[in-house]
Write a protein that holds these residues in place. Sequence first.
Motif, PDB file in Angstrom:
ATOM      1  N   ASN A  83       0.821  -1.203   0.000  1.00  0.00           N
ATOM      2  CA  ASN A  83       0.000   0.000   0.000  1.00  0.00           C
ATOM      3  C   ASN A  83       0.862   1.263   0.000  1.00  0.00           C
ATOM      4  O   ASN A  83       0.529   2.262  -0.642  1.00  0.00           O
ATOM      5  CB  ASN A  83      -0.926  -0.004   1.212  1.00  0.00           C
ATOM      6  CG  ASN A  83      -1.971   1.110   1.169  1.00  0.00           C
ATOM      7  OD1 ASN A  83      -2.286   1.632   0.103  1.00  0.00           O
ATOM      8  ND2 ASN A  83      -2.502   1.465   2.322  1.00  0.00           N
ATOM      9  N   ALA A  84       1.985   1.185   0.708  1.00  0.00           N
ATOM     10  CA  ALA A  84       2.877   2.345   0.811  1.00  0.00           C
ATOM     11  C   ALA A  84       3.770   2.512  -0.414  1.00  0.00           C
ATOM     12  O   ALA A  84       4.523   3.486  -0.509  1.00  0.00           O
ATOM     13  CB  ALA A  84       3.740   2.224   2.060  1.00  0.00           C
ATOM     14  N   GLY A  85       3.692   1.565  -1.346  1.00  0.00           N
ATOM     15  CA  GLY A  85       4.526   1.660  -2.539  1.00  0.00           C
ATOM     16  C   GLY A  85       5.939   1.153  -2.333  1.00  0.00           C
ATOM     17  O   GLY A  85       6.819   1.421  -3.146  1.00  0.00           O
ATOM     18  N   ASP A  88       6.306  -4.361  -4.915  1.00  0.00           N
ATOM     19  CA  ASP A  88       5.457  -4.496  -6.097  1.00  0.00           C
ATOM     20  C   ASP A  88       4.706  -5.819  -6.143  1.00  0.00           C
ATOM     21  O   ASP A  88       3.759  -5.960  -6.931  1.00  0.00           O
ATOM     22  CB  ASP A  88       6.322  -4.410  -7.369  1.00  0.00           C
ATOM     23  CG  ASP A  88       7.194  -3.176  -7.407  1.00  0.00           C
ATOM     24  OD1 ASP A  88       6.632  -2.070  -7.342  1.00  0.00           O
ATOM     25  OD2 ASP A  88       8.437  -3.321  -7.486  1.00  0.00           O
ATOM     26  N   PHE A  89       5.126  -6.769  -5.332  1.00  0.00           N
ATOM     27  CA  PHE A  89       4.580  -8.125  -5.441  1.00  0.00           C
ATOM     28  C   PHE A  89       4.731  -8.823  -4.103  1.00  0.00           C
ATOM     29  O   PHE A  89       5.678  -8.572  -3.357  1.00  0.00           O
ATOM     30  CB  PHE A  89       5.345  -8.896  -6.524  1.00  0.00           C
ATOM     31  CG  PHE A  89       4.729 -10.218  -6.914  1.00  0.00           C
ATOM     32  CD1 PHE A  89       3.919 -10.328  -8.021  1.00  0.00           C
ATOM     33  CD2 PHE A  89       4.970 -11.362  -6.159  1.00  0.00           C
ATOM     34  CE1 PHE A  89       3.348 -11.554  -8.390  1.00  0.00           C
ATOM     35  CE2 PHE A  89       4.407 -12.587  -6.508  1.00  0.00           C
ATOM     36  CZ  PHE A  89       3.596 -12.675  -7.630  1.00  0.00           C
ATOM     37  N   GLY A  90       3.763  -9.728  -3.798  1.00  0.00           N
ATOM     38  CA  GLY A  90       3.871 -10.503  -2.569  1.00  0.00           C
ATOM     39  C   GLY A  90       2.732 -11.494  -2.486  1.00  0.00           C
ATOM     40  O   GLY A  90       1.890 -11.567  -3.394  1.00  0.00           O
ATOM     41  N   ASN A  91       2.696 -12.269  -1.401  1.00  0.00           N
ATOM     42  CA  ASN A  91       1.569 -13.173  -1.214  1.00  0.00           C
ATOM     43  C   ASN A  91       1.194 -13.271   0.256  1.00  0.00           C
ATOM     44  O   ASN A  91       2.028 -13.073   1.139  1.00  0.00           O
ATOM     45  CB  ASN A  91       1.863 -14.560  -1.802  1.00  0.00           C
ATOM     46  CG  ASN A  91       2.653 -15.456  -0.874  1.00  0.00           C
ATOM     47  OD1 ASN A  91       3.735 -15.089  -0.437  1.00  0.00           O
ATOM     48  ND2 ASN A  91       2.127 -16.636  -0.582  1.00  0.00           N
ATOM     49  N   THR A  92      -0.088 -13.534   0.504  1.00  0.00           N
ATOM     50  CA  THR A  92      -0.607 -13.656   1.861  1.00  0.00           C
ATOM     51  C   THR A  92      -1.791 -14.630   1.837  1.00  0.00           C
ATOM     52  O   THR A  92      -2.192 -15.107   0.775  1.00  0.00           O
ATOM     53  CB  THR A  92      -1.127 -12.312   2.418  1.00  0.00           C
ATOM     54  OG1 THR A  92      -2.402 -12.015   1.815  1.00  0.00           O
ATOM     55  CG2 THR A  92      -0.170 -11.166   2.166  1.00  0.00           C
ATOM     56  N   GLY A  93      -2.362 -14.851   3.005  1.00  0.00           N
ATOM     57  CA  GLY A  93      -3.590 -15.632   3.107  1.00  0.00           C
ATOM     58  C   GLY A  93      -4.811 -14.787   2.775  1.00  0.00           C
ATOM     59  O   GLY A  93      -4.711 -13.686   2.214  1.00  0.00           O
ATOM     60  N   GLY A 104      -7.734   1.078   1.204  1.00  0.00           N
ATOM     61  CA  GLY A 104      -7.426   1.816  -0.023  1.00  0.00           C
ATOM     62  C   GLY A 104      -6.209   1.346  -0.772  1.00  0.00           C
ATOM     63  O   GLY A 104      -5.760   2.012  -1.714  1.00  0.00           O
ATOM     64  N   ALA A 105      -5.629   0.215  -0.399  1.00  0.00           N
ATOM     65  CA  ALA A 105      -4.442  -0.281  -1.084  1.00  0.00           C
ATOM     66  C   ALA A 105      -4.770  -0.622  -2.539  1.00  0.00           C
ATOM     67  O   ALA A 105      -5.801  -1.238  -2.811  1.00  0.00           O
ATOM     68  CB  ALA A 105      -3.897  -1.520  -0.376  1.00  0.00           C
ATOM     69  N   PRO A 106      -3.911  -0.233  -3.478  1.00  0.00           N
ATOM     70  CA  PRO A 106      -4.185  -0.474  -4.904  1.00  0.00           C
ATOM     71  C   PRO A 106      -3.785  -1.879  -5.331  1.00  0.00           C
ATOM     72  O   PRO A 106      -3.155  -2.076  -6.375  1.00  0.00           O
ATOM     73  CB  PRO A 106      -3.322   0.591  -5.577  1.00  0.00           C
ATOM     74  CG  PRO A 106      -2.119   0.695  -4.675  1.00  0.00           C
ATOM     75  CD  PRO A 106      -2.653   0.516  -3.267  1.00  0.00           C
ATOM     76  N   LEU A 107      -4.128  -2.869  -4.527  1.00  0.00           N
ATOM     77  CA  LEU A 107      -3.687  -4.235  -4.816  1.00  0.00           C
ATOM     78  C   LEU A 107      -4.525  -4.885  -5.915  1.00  0.00           C
ATOM     79  O   LEU A 107      -5.689  -4.558  -6.109  1.00  0.00           O
ATOM     80  CB  LEU A 107      -3.711  -5.096  -3.553  1.00  0.00           C
ATOM     81  CG  LEU A 107      -5.038  -5.341  -2.842  1.00  0.00           C
ATOM     82  CD1 LEU A 107      -5.788  -6.526  -3.451  1.00  0.00           C
ATOM     83  CD2 LEU A 107      -4.799  -5.612  -1.368  1.00  0.00           C
ATOM     84  N   ILE A 108      -3.882  -5.821  -6.613  1.00  0.00           N
ATOM     85  CA  ILE A 108      -4.544  -6.603  -7.643  1.00  0.00           C
ATOM     86  C   ILE A 108      -4.229  -8.078  -7.387  1.00  0.00           C
ATOM     87  O   ILE A 108      -3.062  -8.460  -7.238  1.00  0.00           O
ATOM     88  CB  ILE A 108      -4.040  -6.217  -9.057  1.00  0.00           C
ATOM     89  CG1 ILE A 108      -4.410  -4.769  -9.385  1.00  0.00           C
ATOM     90  CG2 ILE A 108      -4.603  -7.165 -10.115  1.00  0.00           C
ATOM     91  CD1 ILE A 108      -5.889  -4.522  -9.564  1.00  0.00           C
ATOM     92  N   PHE A 222      -0.272 -11.144  -5.128  1.00  0.00           N
ATOM     93  CA  PHE A 222      -0.707  -9.776  -5.418  1.00  0.00           C
ATOM     94  C   PHE A 222       0.388  -8.956  -6.080  1.00  0.00           C
ATOM     95  O   PHE A 222       1.571  -9.183  -5.880  1.00  0.00           O
ATOM     96  CB  PHE A 222      -1.076  -9.036  -4.120  1.00  0.00           C
ATOM     97  CG  PHE A 222      -2.077  -9.745  -3.280  1.00  0.00           C
ATOM     98  CD1 PHE A 222      -3.436  -9.606  -3.534  1.00  0.00           C
ATOM     99  CD2 PHE A 222      -1.679 -10.567  -2.239  1.00  0.00           C
ATOM    100  CE1 PHE A 222      -4.362 -10.274  -2.769  1.00  0.00           C
ATOM    101  CE2 PHE A 222      -2.605 -11.235  -1.462  1.00  0.00           C
ATOM    102  CZ  PHE A 222      -3.950 -11.094  -1.725  1.00  0.00           C
ATOM    103  N   SER A 223      -0.076  -7.981  -6.842  1.00  0.00           N
ATOM    104  CA  SER A 223       0.789  -6.899  -7.282  1.00  0.00           C
ATOM    105  C   SER A 223      -0.022  -5.617  -7.113  1.00  0.00           C
ATOM    106  O   SER A 223      -1.100  -5.637  -6.513  1.00  0.00           O
ATOM    107  CB  SER A 223       1.221  -7.104  -8.727  1.00  0.00           C
ATOM    108  OG  SER A 223       2.184  -6.135  -9.103  1.00  0.00           O
ATOM    109  N   THR A 224       0.498  -4.523  -7.607  1.00  0.00           N
ATOM    110  CA  THR A 224      -0.258  -3.275  -7.597  1.00  0.00           C
ATOM    111  C   THR A 224      -0.808  -3.018  -8.989  1.00  0.00           C
ATOM    112  O   THR A 224      -0.284  -3.533  -9.990  1.00  0.00           O
ATOM    113  CB  THR A 224       0.618  -2.078  -7.196  1.00  0.00           C
ATOM    114  OG1 THR A 224       1.655  -1.914  -8.185  1.00  0.00           O
ATOM    115  CG2 THR A 224       1.248  -2.297  -5.827  1.00  0.00           C
ATOM    116  N   LYS A 225      -1.861  -2.230  -9.071  1.00  0.00           N
ATOM    117  CA  LYS A 225      -2.442  -1.925 -10.376  1.00  0.00           C
ATOM    118  C   LYS A 225      -1.407  -1.272 -11.276  1.00  0.00           C
ATOM    119  O   LYS A 225      -1.295  -1.602 -12.464  1.00  0.00           O
ATOM    120  CB  LYS A 225      -3.655  -1.010 -10.217  1.00  0.00           C
ATOM    121  CG  LYS A 225      -4.399  -0.768 -11.532  1.00  0.00           C
ATOM    122  CD  LYS A 225      -5.620   0.087 -11.340  1.00  0.00           C
ATOM    123  CE  LYS A 225      -6.434   0.168 -12.632  1.00  0.00           C
ATOM    124  NZ  LYS A 225      -5.643   0.555 -13.807  1.00  0.00           N
ATOM    125  N   ALA A 226      -0.604  -0.366 -10.697  1.00  0.00           N
ATOM    126  CA  ALA A 226       0.400   0.342 -11.493  1.00  0.00           C
ATOM    127  C   ALA A 226       1.429  -0.628 -12.062  1.00  0.00           C
ATOM    128  O   ALA A 226       1.817  -0.530 -13.237  1.00  0.00           O
ATOM    129  CB  ALA A 226       1.092   1.407 -10.649  1.00  0.00           C
TER     130      ALA A 226
END
Length: 321
Positions: A83-85, A88-93, A104-108, A222-226
């Motif tokens: 969310n803080a930029g 760019d990529f990661g994974n969670t449950g 409001g995180a721009p996650l995809i 996940f990644s970010t939309k950007a």
Amino acid sequence: MTHRVTRRTSLLLAAGLATSLATGLVSAPALAQEKVVRIGYQKYGTLILLKNKGLLEEKLKPLGYSVKWAEFPAGPQLLEALNAGAIDFGNTGEAPPVFAQAAGAPLIYVGYEPAAPQGEAILVPKDSPLKTVADLKGKTVALNKGSNVHFLLVKALEKAGVPYSDIKTAYLTPADARAAFERGSVDAWAIWDPFQAAAEKTIAARQLADGTGIVSNYQFYFSTKAFVDQAPQVVDAVLAGVAEIGAWVKANPKAAAETFSPLIGIPAPILEVALARQQYDVKPLTPQVAAEQQKVADAFFALGLIPKPIRIADALRAPKS
């Protein structure tokens, strides 16, 4: 005097720049190639093995990208960084992205691992008088707030007929929760593998319930939309690396456990138990999985754990054309 100093400074700067260009310290092409994908990982999971084996770096070289890795204690912290930029990529449950999207995180969502309901559980000490989830009424449960086990706890209580408001929660990281659990400061501990397997094997912690018949316990990527818009081919390369590592773990569980052991500080035989509870594969999200994830979001909103309703559909990667 001012004119002479300014002129002399300009000459020195020009000379310095010429030297830098000559020695290769500064070059426009080099700067243009400084493209990095920043990946967040946790101590356990496919991404740390991907980091350890160095496969991704080779996959990304033809794309002109390098990799920067960052470790996080759990999913919520990882998605805070997304969310803080900072990554760019990661994974969670399942639960962390719900909290992150609500913030409001721009996650995809770019992929998921199949269900692994045995890979998380609500534990009690071996000599605890608590025998069922219903016995948690009025008790204190340790958990990492916003983690996958948060949803397990919510649904397990619901199934047992215990209102979530009738228990107390102690929000602690896995290490702090283990310490509180051992000294008796909490009555139960909702935790995921490999910490779950370690507690079961080393201090004989006993399960009140795992996710079987209660939750799916998906892992999401996940990644970010950007970043998805900017470098979809890099996202695909990371996912291909994840799939390759997942196939290796399935085919070589003992070797995978031995690889994990020094990285996590947990004996390999315990890690073999944890690995056997996971699926280690990566697939594009299906409508069914997205619908299940929407139920997680709706449950958290109904309990007031997130401030507003969210639509998982708003955070799905667009189909490739």
